[in-house]
Scaffold this motif. Structure first.
Motif, PDB file in Angstrom:
ATOM      1  N   GLU A   8      97.667  32.080  53.370  1.00 23.69           N
ATOM      2  CA  GLU A   8      98.021  33.076  52.352  1.00 23.69           C
ATOM      3  C   GLU A   8      99.363  32.740  51.701  1.00 23.69           C
ATOM      4  O   GLU A   8      99.510  32.880  50.486  1.00 23.69           O
ATOM      5  N   ALA A   9     100.331  32.292  52.499  1.00 25.63           N
ATOM      6  CA  ALA A   9     101.637  31.912  51.935  1.00 25.63           C
ATOM      7  C   ALA A   9     101.490  30.709  51.008  1.00 25.63           C
ATOM      8  O   ALA A   9     102.132  30.651  49.954  1.00 25.63           O
ATOM      9  N   ALA A  10     100.636  29.770  51.391  1.00 28.39           N
ATOM     10  CA  ALA A  10     100.402  28.584  50.559  1.00 28.39           C
ATOM     11  C   ALA A  10      99.779  28.975  49.225  1.00 28.39           C
ATOM     12  O   ALA A  10     100.204  28.505  48.165  1.00 28.39           O
ATOM     13  N   LYS A  11      98.790  29.851  49.283  1.00 29.87           N
ATOM     14  CA  LYS A  11      98.134  30.296  48.047  1.00 29.87           C
ATOM     15  C   LYS A  11      99.106  31.067  47.159  1.00 29.87           C
ATOM     16  O   LYS A  11      99.118  30.878  45.936  1.00 29.87           O
ATOM     17  N   GLU A  59     108.914  32.980  46.281  1.00 32.65           N
ATOM     18  CA  GLU A  59     107.718  32.551  47.016  1.00 32.65           C
ATOM     19  C   GLU A  59     107.950  31.233  47.746  1.00 32.65           C
ATOM     20  O   GLU A  59     107.395  31.013  48.826  1.00 32.65           O
ATOM     21  N   THR A  60     108.775  30.366  47.175  1.00 32.38           N
ATOM     22  CA  THR A  60     109.100  29.114  47.858  1.00 32.38           C
ATOM     23  C   THR A  60     109.824  29.410  49.159  1.00 32.38           C
ATOM     24  O   THR A  60     109.495  28.834  50.205  1.00 32.38           O
ATOM     25  N   LYS A  61     110.781  30.313  49.127  1.00 33.39           N
ATOM     26  CA  LYS A  61     111.517  30.690  50.344  1.00 33.39           C
ATOM     27  C   LYS A  61     110.567  31.277  51.380  1.00 33.39           C
ATOM     28  O   LYS A  61     110.609  30.910  52.563  1.00 33.39           O
ATOM     29  N   ASP A  77     109.673  29.610  55.036  1.00 32.61           N
ATOM     30  CA  ASP A  77     109.875  30.421  56.243  1.00 32.61           C
ATOM     31  C   ASP A  77     108.588  30.486  57.070  1.00 32.61           C
ATOM     32  O   ASP A  77     108.625  30.365  58.300  1.00 32.61           O
ATOM     33  N   GLU A  78     107.467  30.687  56.400  1.00 34.38           N
ATOM     34  CA  GLU A  78     106.177  30.759  57.111  1.00 34.38           C
ATOM     35  C   GLU A  78     105.834  29.416  57.755  1.00 34.38           C
ATOM     36  O   GLU A  78     105.382  29.366  58.904  1.00 34.38           O
ATOM     37  N   LEU A  79     106.053  28.335  57.033  1.00 35.45           N
ATOM     38  CA  LEU A  79     105.743  27.013  57.583  1.00 35.45           C
ATOM     39  C   LEU A  79     106.607  26.711  58.804  1.00 35.45           C
ATOM     40  O   LEU A  79     106.109  26.180  59.808  1.00 35.45           O
ATOM     41  N   GLU A  80     107.881  27.052  58.728  1.00 38.70           N
ATOM     42  CA  GLU A  80     108.770  26.820  59.870  1.00 38.70           C
ATOM     43  C   GLU A  80     108.352  27.652  61.076  1.00 38.70           C
ATOM     44  O   GLU A  80     108.508  27.208  62.221  1.00 38.70           O
ATOM     45  N   ALA A  81     107.811  28.835  60.838  1.00 39.41           N
ATOM     46  CA  ALA A  81     107.350  29.687  61.934  1.00 39.41           C
ATOM     47  C   ALA A  81     106.028  29.184  62.517  1.00 39.41           C
ATOM     48  O   ALA A  81     105.761  29.377  63.711  1.00 39.41           O
ATOM     49  N   ASP A  82     105.213  28.544  61.696  1.00 38.60           N
ATOM     50  CA  ASP A  82     103.866  28.163  62.130  1.00 38.60           C
ATOM     51  C   ASP A  82     103.748  26.778  62.754  1.00 38.60           C
ATOM     52  O   ASP A  82     102.832  26.553  63.537  1.00 38.60           O
ATOM     53  N   ILE A  83     104.620  25.851  62.410  1.00 36.39           N
ATOM     54  CA  ILE A  83     104.461  24.501  62.942  1.00 36.39           C
ATOM     55  C   ILE A  83     104.613  24.547  64.470  1.00 36.39           C
ATOM     56  O   ILE A  83     105.468  25.247  64.997  1.00 36.39           O
ATOM     57  N   CYS A 100      99.342  21.107  61.116  1.00 31.09           N
ATOM     58  CA  CYS A 100     100.720  20.757  61.474  1.00 31.09           C
ATOM     59  C   CYS A 100     101.174  19.475  60.788  1.00 31.09           C
ATOM     60  O   CYS A 100     102.346  19.364  60.400  1.00 31.09           O
ATOM     61  N   VAL A 101     100.275  18.532  60.601  1.00 27.80           N
ATOM     62  CA  VAL A 101     100.630  17.305  59.885  1.00 27.80           C
ATOM     63  C   VAL A 101     101.008  17.635  58.438  1.00 27.80           C
ATOM     64  O   VAL A 101     102.011  17.134  57.913  1.00 27.80           O
ATOM     65  N   ALA A 102     100.222  18.495  57.793  1.00 25.63           N
ATOM     66  CA  ALA A 102     100.530  18.897  56.412  1.00 25.63           C
ATOM     67  C   ALA A 102     101.849  19.665  56.351  1.00 25.63           C
ATOM     68  O   ALA A 102     102.675  19.423  55.469  1.00 25.63           O
ATOM     69  N   VAL A 103     102.052  20.579  57.294  1.00 24.36           N
ATOM     70  CA  VAL A 103     103.288  21.362  57.318  1.00 24.36           C
ATOM     71  C   VAL A 103     104.497  20.445  57.507  1.00 24.36           C
ATOM     72  O   VAL A 103     105.509  20.585  56.808  1.00 24.36           O
TER      73      VAL A 103
END
Length: 118
Positions: free
Chosen positions: A28-31, A45-47, A51-57, A104-107
């Motif tokens: 959802e954050a990516a979209k 939205e970039t921020k 933030d979401e990517l850092e939390a998810d990796i 995770c590779v994409a993130v």
């Protein structure tokens, strides 16, 4: 942000969205980030996206711990959890810091460009 970096991050963002291991929150954050490109909402939205990517990796040690836990066995199945833990230990020994699933590779690839995005 230069066009080359933007194009790269957009490509990796589509890979993330398409990854079967991508969390709903990251998808959802990516979209939302893609939808905000070129608008007044892009910076905010970039921020949020970063933030979401850092939390998810998934750090490799966290993956190993989870795969070896009862929760990992319930999530993946006992045999798959053992295989995931063994694989994670192998890639950690080779220097991996994060899980190597498609999401995770994409993130990780996107986060490498973090400074250019913010």
């Amino acid at each position: 942000m230069n066009k080359e970096v933007l194009d790269y991050v957009v490509e990796k963002t589509h890979e993330l969205i398409d990854a079967p291991t991508c969390s709903n929150e990251a998808r959802e954050a990516a979209k939302a980030w893609l939808d905000a490109l070129g608008t007044d909402a892009e910076a905010a939205e970039t921020k949020k996206y970063i933030d979401e990517l850092e939390a998810d990796i998934m750090p490799i040690d966290t993956l190993i711990s989870f795969a070896e836990s009862e929760g990992g066995s319930q999530c993946f199945g006992a045999d798959a959890a053992k295989n995931i833990a063994a694989h994670a230990k192998e890639i950690k020994a080779a220097g991996a810091k994060y899980c190597d699933c498609p999401a995770c590779v994409a993130v990780a690839a996107i986060l490498e460009k973090k400074e250019s995005l913010l």
